[in-house]
Design an enzyme around this catalytic site. Sequence first.
Site, short mmCIF file in Angstrom:
data_model
loop_
_atom_site.label_atom_id
_atom_site.label_comp_id
_atom_site.label_asym_id
_atom_site.label_seq_id
_atom_site.Cartn_x
_atom_site.Cartn_y
_atom_site.Cartn_z
N TYR A 56 41.04 39.16 57.46
CA TYR A 56 41.90 37.97 57.53
C TYR A 56 41.15 36.76 56.97
O TYR A 56 41.08 35.71 57.57
CB TYR A 56 42.36 37.71 58.96
CG TYR A 56 43.62 36.88 59.05
CD1 TYR A 56 44.84 37.41 58.67
CD2 TYR A 56 43.58 35.57 59.51
CE1 TYR A 56 46.00 36.65 58.74
CE2 TYR A 56 44.73 34.79 59.59
CZ TYR A 56 45.93 35.35 59.21
OH TYR A 56 47.09 34.60 59.27
N GLY A 57 40.58 36.98 55.77
CA GLY A 57 39.98 35.86 55.04
C GLY A 57 41.07 35.13 54.29
O GLY A 57 42.26 35.25 54.60
N SER A 71 38.05 35.64 63.09
CA SER A 71 39.40 35.50 62.56
C SER A 71 40.48 35.92 63.55
O SER A 71 41.67 35.69 63.30
CB SER A 71 39.55 36.33 61.28
OG SER A 71 38.65 35.90 60.28
N HIS A 104 41.19 44.98 44.43
CA HIS A 104 40.24 45.07 43.31
C HIS A 104 39.81 46.53 43.23
O HIS A 104 39.66 47.21 44.24
CB HIS A 104 39.04 44.16 43.58
CG HIS A 104 38.02 44.13 42.48
ND1 HIS A 104 38.33 44.24 41.13
CD2 HIS A 104 36.67 43.99 42.53
CE1 HIS A 104 37.22 44.18 40.42
NE2 HIS A 104 36.20 44.04 41.24
N GLY A 163 43.58 33.31 47.14
CA GLY A 163 44.56 33.34 48.20
C GLY A 163 45.30 32.02 48.38
O GLY A 163 46.50 32.01 48.67
N GLU A 195 34.54 37.67 35.00
CA GLU A 195 33.73 36.89 35.94
C GLU A 195 32.34 36.62 35.38
O GLU A 195 31.83 35.49 35.45
CB GLU A 195 33.60 37.63 37.27
CG GLU A 195 34.89 37.69 38.08
CD GLU A 195 34.78 38.58 39.29
OE1 GLU A 195 35.66 38.52 40.15
OE2 GLU A 195 33.79 39.36 39.39
N GLU A 229 29.96 14.69 30.59
CA GLU A 229 30.27 15.39 29.35
C GLU A 229 30.21 16.91 29.48
O GLU A 229 30.92 17.62 28.76
CB GLU A 229 29.31 14.93 28.24
CG GLU A 229 29.37 13.44 27.94
CD GLU A 229 30.78 12.95 27.64
OE1 GLU A 229 31.58 13.73 27.09
OE2 GLU A 229 31.08 11.79 27.96
N GLU A 282 34.34 17.05 32.74
CA GLU A 282 35.48 17.18 31.83
C GLU A 282 35.91 18.63 31.57
O GLU A 282 36.89 18.87 30.86
CB GLU A 282 35.18 16.46 30.51
CG GLU A 282 35.05 14.95 30.70
CD GLU A 282 34.95 14.18 29.39
OE1 GLU A 282 35.35 14.74 28.35
OE2 GLU A 282 34.48 13.04 29.43
#
Length: 330
Positions: free
Chosen positions: A26-27, A54, A109, A135, A197, A229, A233
């Site tokens: 329950y993340g 949780s 995943h 989520g 990733e 910079e 941005e």
Amino acid sequence: MALPVYYDKDIDLGVIQSLQVGIIGYGVQGEAQALNLRDSKVKVRIGLYQGSLSVSKAKKEGFEVLGVKELVQQSDVIMALLPDELHKEVLEKEVIPFLKEGQIIGFAHGFSVHFNQVVLPKGVGAILVAPKGPGSALREEYLKNRGLYHLIAIEQESSIHNAKAVALSYAKAMGGGRMGVLETSFKEECESDLFGEQAVLCGGLEAIVRMGFETLIKAGYPEELAYFECVHEVKLVADLLHYKGVEGLRKHISNTAEFGAIKAREPMGNLLEKRMQKILKKIQNGAFAKDFLLEKSLNYPRLNTERKALKETKIEQIGEILRAPFNHKK
């Protein structure tokens, strides 16, 4: 090759509504999925360990909370929404021994299945339902009557239920059919996700940002300007890419910026391609998975060292100061 895409009109929500869903964990992702499913009239229970922080949160939000073993025994579809590196330990002890033929276990995943961390009994379905976003975004978009793209895949068929129909219906219940549900494989999802990733979204972007910042600092430029910079941005460009694509980005920047980007790409392109090919190869041959699981077994020494060192860097110290007004507004 184009992937098959399914929308709300193509998917029967009644499939998942007729089944009992159990979510392990329950993340942020587990909470969002549980809430979306419940709002789509799906029967959902949560599986957590005794003493989990949780438990109170899930109960406060109105969910029935069971032990993991009990949840598995009382569910038709079990979603394992745990960190990848915990799947083997948790599923081998608390899930797989109690699975019955015909049940379906789902993943967000493909890591643990693709890299053989989890081996499921015959007759138990294995599905992937992967929202393409965190989520928080999954829940926010659902509440706005929108959704995130979802990927689904079938690794193993259930002896009772049609695994693909269940995966599609689950994705629809989370809002995926509003945007599009694309069918792929565990292998393709896992390897492409890890590559994105490492080479672009997390590893690549962080490396470019930090190297750019350090290059300006070493050349004598003020830290504030270097941060603006090379870090601040990035969001402006990322938003343009997200909503407009590469061509749209080009149309929204100056000629100076566009010409400079083209000139900079020439010397960087070949080097980046070779580095990215090496990253992909290590993902494909399992070397990265092996390294990551070893890191976990040693209690994350490199991650802990990197996290501690990052706090002491100039980019984080000046960044904390410059981000303060934004955080204060929240």
